[in-house]
Each structure stands twice: as structure tokens, then as C-alpha cells.
Design a protein around this motif. Structure first.
Motif, mmCIF file in Angstrom:
data_model
loop_
_atom_site.group_PDB
_atom_site.id
_atom_site.type_symbol
_atom_site.label_atom_id
_atom_site.label_comp_id
_atom_site.label_asym_id
_atom_site.label_seq_id
_atom_site.Cartn_x
_atom_site.Cartn_y
_atom_site.Cartn_z
ATOM 1 N N ARG A 193 29.377 19.309 35.388
ATOM 2 C CA ARG A 193 28.859 18.876 36.696
ATOM 3 C C ARG A 193 28.687 20.066 37.635
ATOM 4 O O ARG A 193 27.679 20.179 38.333
ATOM 5 C CB ARG A 193 29.828 17.862 37.332
ATOM 6 C CG ARG A 193 29.944 16.524 36.625
ATOM 7 C CD ARG A 193 30.776 15.567 37.470
ATOM 8 N NE ARG A 193 31.125 14.358 36.747
ATOM 9 C CZ ARG A 193 32.285 14.139 36.148
ATOM 10 N NH1 ARG A 193 33.220 15.082 36.179
ATOM 11 N NH2 ARG A 193 32.534 13.006 35.523
ATOM 12 N N GLU B 152 25.712 22.381 36.734
ATOM 13 C CA GLU B 152 24.433 21.799 37.159
ATOM 14 C C GLU B 152 24.276 21.909 38.669
ATOM 15 O O GLU B 152 23.183 22.199 39.175
ATOM 16 C CB GLU B 152 24.367 20.343 36.713
ATOM 17 C CG GLU B 152 23.044 19.668 37.030
ATOM 18 C CD GLU B 152 22.893 18.321 36.344
ATOM 19 O OE1 GLU B 152 22.153 18.248 35.350
ATOM 20 O OE2 GLU B 152 23.523 17.353 36.804
ATOM 21 N N CYS C 251 26.326 15.798 28.178
ATOM 22 C CA CYS C 251 25.086 15.088 28.504
ATOM 23 C C CYS C 251 25.356 13.866 29.380
ATOM 24 O O CYS C 251 24.543 13.529 30.247
ATOM 25 C CB CYS C 251 24.364 14.666 27.231
ATOM 26 S SG CYS C 251 23.504 16.009 26.395
ATOM 27 N N THR D 255 25.705 14.872 33.213
ATOM 28 C CA THR D 255 24.654 15.670 33.833
ATOM 29 C C THR D 255 23.339 14.897 33.756
ATOM 30 O O THR D 255 23.204 13.958 32.981
ATOM 31 C CB THR D 255 24.494 17.029 33.139
ATOM 32 O OG1 THR D 255 24.265 16.826 31.729
ATOM 33 C CG2 THR D 255 25.738 17.897 33.319
ATOM 34 N N SER D 256 22.371 15.334 34.557
ATOM 35 C CA SER D 256 21.092 14.631 34.570
ATOM 36 C C SER D 256 19.892 15.558 34.470
ATOM 37 O O SER D 256 18.780 15.096 34.229
ATOM 38 C CB SER D 256 20.965 13.797 35.855
ATOM 39 O OG SER D 256 21.046 14.638 36.999
ATOM 40 N N ARG D 257 20.107 16.851 34.661
ATOM 41 C CA ARG D 257 18.993 17.795 34.664
ATOM 42 C C ARG D 257 19.164 18.956 33.704
ATOM 43 O O ARG D 257 18.232 19.375 33.021
ATOM 44 C CB ARG D 257 18.808 18.325 36.108
ATOM 45 C CG ARG D 257 17.622 19.211 36.319
ATOM 46 C CD ARG D 257 17.958 20.683 36.568
ATOM 47 N NE ARG D 257 19.194 21.027 37.170
ATOM 48 C CZ ARG D 257 19.931 22.087 36.777
ATOM 49 N NH1 ARG D 257 19.552 22.831 35.755
ATOM 50 N NH2 ARG D 257 21.068 22.369 37.361
ATOM 51 N N SER E 220 20.086 12.091 26.348
ATOM 52 C CA SER E 220 19.935 13.061 27.437
ATOM 53 C C SER E 220 18.540 13.093 28.027
ATOM 54 O O SER E 220 18.284 13.866 28.949
ATOM 55 C CB SER E 220 20.289 14.455 26.926
ATOM 56 O OG SER E 220 19.342 14.884 25.950
#
Length: 391
Positions: A73, A76, A102, A105-107, A136
């Protein structure tokens, strides 16, 4: 006709008392009008630094795998483009860690660098990669490497060859695009049938961790990312990049489509000295324990220095990886065994000095740089300096 008996007279209910009126309610006092809410100006989005990466659970794994989620986290949040995951056969099993990274996180891209193709059945690895790819939203890269030959031999695991890694990459891409493979007979083995799902049409990135010229050329020929090792001298980095790019050209690929990652130990002097020694001296010493001959040959270092290191009684007394098992006093002693030139290929000093050294890696030919050896919080001052002094 029979008459019905007479019905009793209806008894009247007693009269109900008159309804009591409620007292009049006081008039509602209107609240004064509230001032209009002033919207705060939109905050500028943090620029994603696609050219920078870092390792989750760097080195021996820090405080254990549970810290990975916070590290992912945080990485990112401060703008890293890719988080890499290495594998050790203790509490750093790659598929578990990749799934956790994965999920939180999102990006950011998540990449293994590396796992090994021969420690899982090809269908298991192919299924894992496809699952991660879809979980992902296309952010997963499957990175493989040779592993440590001496450890493989001791554990009874067959050694990895260049031909096997090339064959494995080809098989993965066929499976990810829905092909049913019959009677495969190649370097990775003989299989009557291999398939995952005929409806698959997945473009999943493949990476390789490379040392020698054959593996580097393979990276350019077949893979999407090539990850180099830490403590490569500038001359070694230039040579490796050239080998990868030439391999791509000879295979008819665009050399710019293959991304070469320098892996640069990045340890700022805002960290305590004891921790800095662990992340530099102890880390390099651990590599020398595992594959010192390869490190020395690759960088054209003096083999006699390696021999003295191996024969030193403090080194021989440490049962396990030096970065994981050695005491601070032992690490201080080991520091006296390593020449300054062996530790030079790293980013150390102030945040500005670290950034200047990182930028040199691009000058030497790297497409991207892994800031190796620190957590996102430990690397944050250097990332901020990099961002502020962006060219």
C-alpha cells in the motif's frame, strides 16, 4: 315454520369522554442560514514513477510476511511503478505474496523476480499467472530465474538451463492464448497434454532475472522484462543492456519493447549505521556465499578476495545467510574483507547523492531502476528527492 327465539336487546356502550385537545405547540424557530461550503482545491495526483521499482520484503523478509500488505500500500501511495517479489523457501513463497500484494493495491504493477519454472508443474504456474492477471486487472508479471545451483543440488532439484527457460516461456504463451498442447517433448519435459482453457486469450508479461550472456540474450529474444542483479558495476550494466538489446534485434523484435531493470542497492544515510551495514555489507556478503564465483566473474573482480572471504573464520562460523543470521559485530568484521570498489555500485549518502547515483544507471543504459534493499518508508525521502529534481 318454527319461530326463532327472541334475541336479547342490544346493550348500549357507555358514552366516551370528550377528546382532550393538546396544548398548542410553539412555533418552530428557523435556524440561521448556514454559510455555503467552500470546496477545497483538487490536490494534484502523485505522478506515477513507472521507471522506478522496489522489492517487497526486501532481503530476508524483515519482520515476516505480514508486513507485505502495508509495504505494498505504501509503495503505491508514494508512486512506485512496480513492486517486485523474490522467493525464499521459508516464509517468502511467491504465489502467496503476489496474491496478497495484488489484493491491497489497485494501480501498481506486481512482478515476481524471481520464482523458478521447475518447482511447480507448468499447469500450476500457468494457472497461477492467469489467476493473478485477472485478479489484478492485468498488473501481474511472471518473472523466473535459474535459482541457486548449489542449493538446488542439495535439495535434489534439477538445475535450470537456458533452453528450459526458453521452452517454458513458449509453453506459457501458448497456454495463455487457449492452445491445447499435445505430446510436448522439450527441455521442460514430456507431457501428453497441456491446457488451461480454450477460451483464454491473455497477454501476460514475462520477466527473467539474468546474469550471463546466454540468459541476457534470451531475455532480449523472448521476455518482456530483464531484471539484473545488484552490485553490477557500470561496465557490467552497459554490457548487459547491450546484450539484451542485441538479442531483441536479432529476433526481429523492437529493442525498446524489452525493458531492462537495473537493481541498485539504495541505502540513504538517514538510516542508522548498523542497519546500513546490514543492507549493504551483509547483503553483498550473502550473495558471495551463494554464488560468489559468478559475481566475481561477471564484474571482473579479483578472485583472491573472494577466496579470503570464504576462508575467514567469522564467515565460516555463520550458519545461514549473513544478512539474516550475522550479528552486528560480525557484519562489522566482514566489512573489512570487502573492497570499497565491490560496494561502490550502490546509491548511498544523502537523498540527493542517492538520486544522483540512481540517475547514472539510466545514463549507463538501464530503462528502469529497482531501488533495492529498503522498505517504502525507508526509501520515501529518496523518492521525494527524485520527484523534486525530475529532469
Amino acid at each position: 315454520m318454527t319461530e326463532l327465539p327472541a334475541q336479547p336487546a342490544v346493550t348500549e356502550l357507555p358514552a366516551q369522554p370528550a377528546a382532550t385537545e393538546l396544548p398548542a405547540q410553539p412555533a418552530v424557530t428557523e435556524l440561521p442560514a448556514q454559510p455555503a461550503v467552500t470546496e477545497l482545491p483538487a490536490q494534484p495526483a502523485v505522478r506515477v514513477l513507472d521507471e522506478l521499482g522496489y522489492y517487497l520484503l526486501a532481503g530476508a523478509g524483515g519482520e515476516g510476511p505480514a508486513t507485505l500488505m502495508d509495504e505494498a500500500r505504501r509503495g503505491e501511495e508514494i508512486g512506485f511503478g512496480t513492486a517486485f517479489i523474490s522467493e525464499r523457501w521459508n516464509v517468502k513463497e511467491a504465489s502467496s505474496l503476489a496474491g496478497a500484494a495484488c489484493a491491497v493495491t489497485s494501480r501498481m504493477q506486481i512482478a515476481t523476480a524471481a520464482t523458478n519454472h521447475n518447482t511447480r508443474h507448468p499447469l500450476i504456474t500457468g494457472s497461477w499467472a492467469t489467476t493473478m492477471h485477472r485478479l489484478s486487472g492485468g498488473r501481474f508479471t511472471l518473472g523466473i530465474g535459474r535459482g541457486v545451483a548449489a542449493m538446488y543440488s542439495a535439495f535434489g532439484v534439477p538445475s535450470v538451463t537456458t533452453a528450459q527457460m526458453e521452452d517454458f516461456a513458449a509453453v506459457m504463451r501458448r497456454l495463455w492464448h487457449g492452445e491445447i498442447i499435445f505430446n510436448h517433448d522439450g527441455p521442460i519435459g514430456r507431457y501428453q497434454m497441456l491446457f488451461l482453457d480454450p477460451d483464454f486469450n491473455e497477454d501476460i508479461r514475462l520477466a527473467i532475472v539474468a546474469f550471463g550472456p546466454k540468459t541476457l540474450a534470451l531475455g532480449g529474444r523472448v521476455f518482456d522484462d530483464v531484471v539484473l542483479h545488484t552490485y553490477f558495476t557500470p561496465e557490467t550494466l552497459r554490457r548487459c543492456v547491450n546484450t539484451v538489446k542485441q538479442g531483441a534485434e536479432q529476433a526481429g523484435r523492437d529493442p525498446d519493447s524489452v525493458r531492462v531493470w537495473s537493481c541498485l542497492a539504495t541505502v540513504g544515510d538517514h538510516l542508522p549505521e548498523e542497519l546500513r551495514l546490514k543492507k549493504t555489507v551483509a547483503r553483498l556478503a550473502t550473495y558471495l556465499q551463494g554464488y560468489g564465483d559468478l559475481m566475481v566473474k561477471t564484474n571482473d573482480w579479483d578472485p583472491a578476495v573472494l577466496q579470503r572471504f570464504r576462508e575467514d573464520p567469522v564467515v565460516t562460523s555463520i550458519a545461514g545467510g549473513i544478512d539474516h543470521k550475522a550479528s552486528p559485530e560480525q557484519i562489522q568484521h566482514i566489512a573489512t574483507l570487502l573492497p570499497d570498489e565491490w560496494l561502490e555500485p550502490s546509491a548511498t549518502g544523502s537523498a540527493r547523492q542517492c538520486v544522483e547515483r540512481i540517475r547514472k544507471e539510466f545514463d549507463y543504459g538501464a530503462d528502469a531502476v529497482i531501488m533495492h534493499g529498503g522498505t517504502p518508508d525507508e526509501l520515501a525521502p529518496i523518492v521525494e528527492e527524485y520527484r523534486q529534481t525530475s529532469r
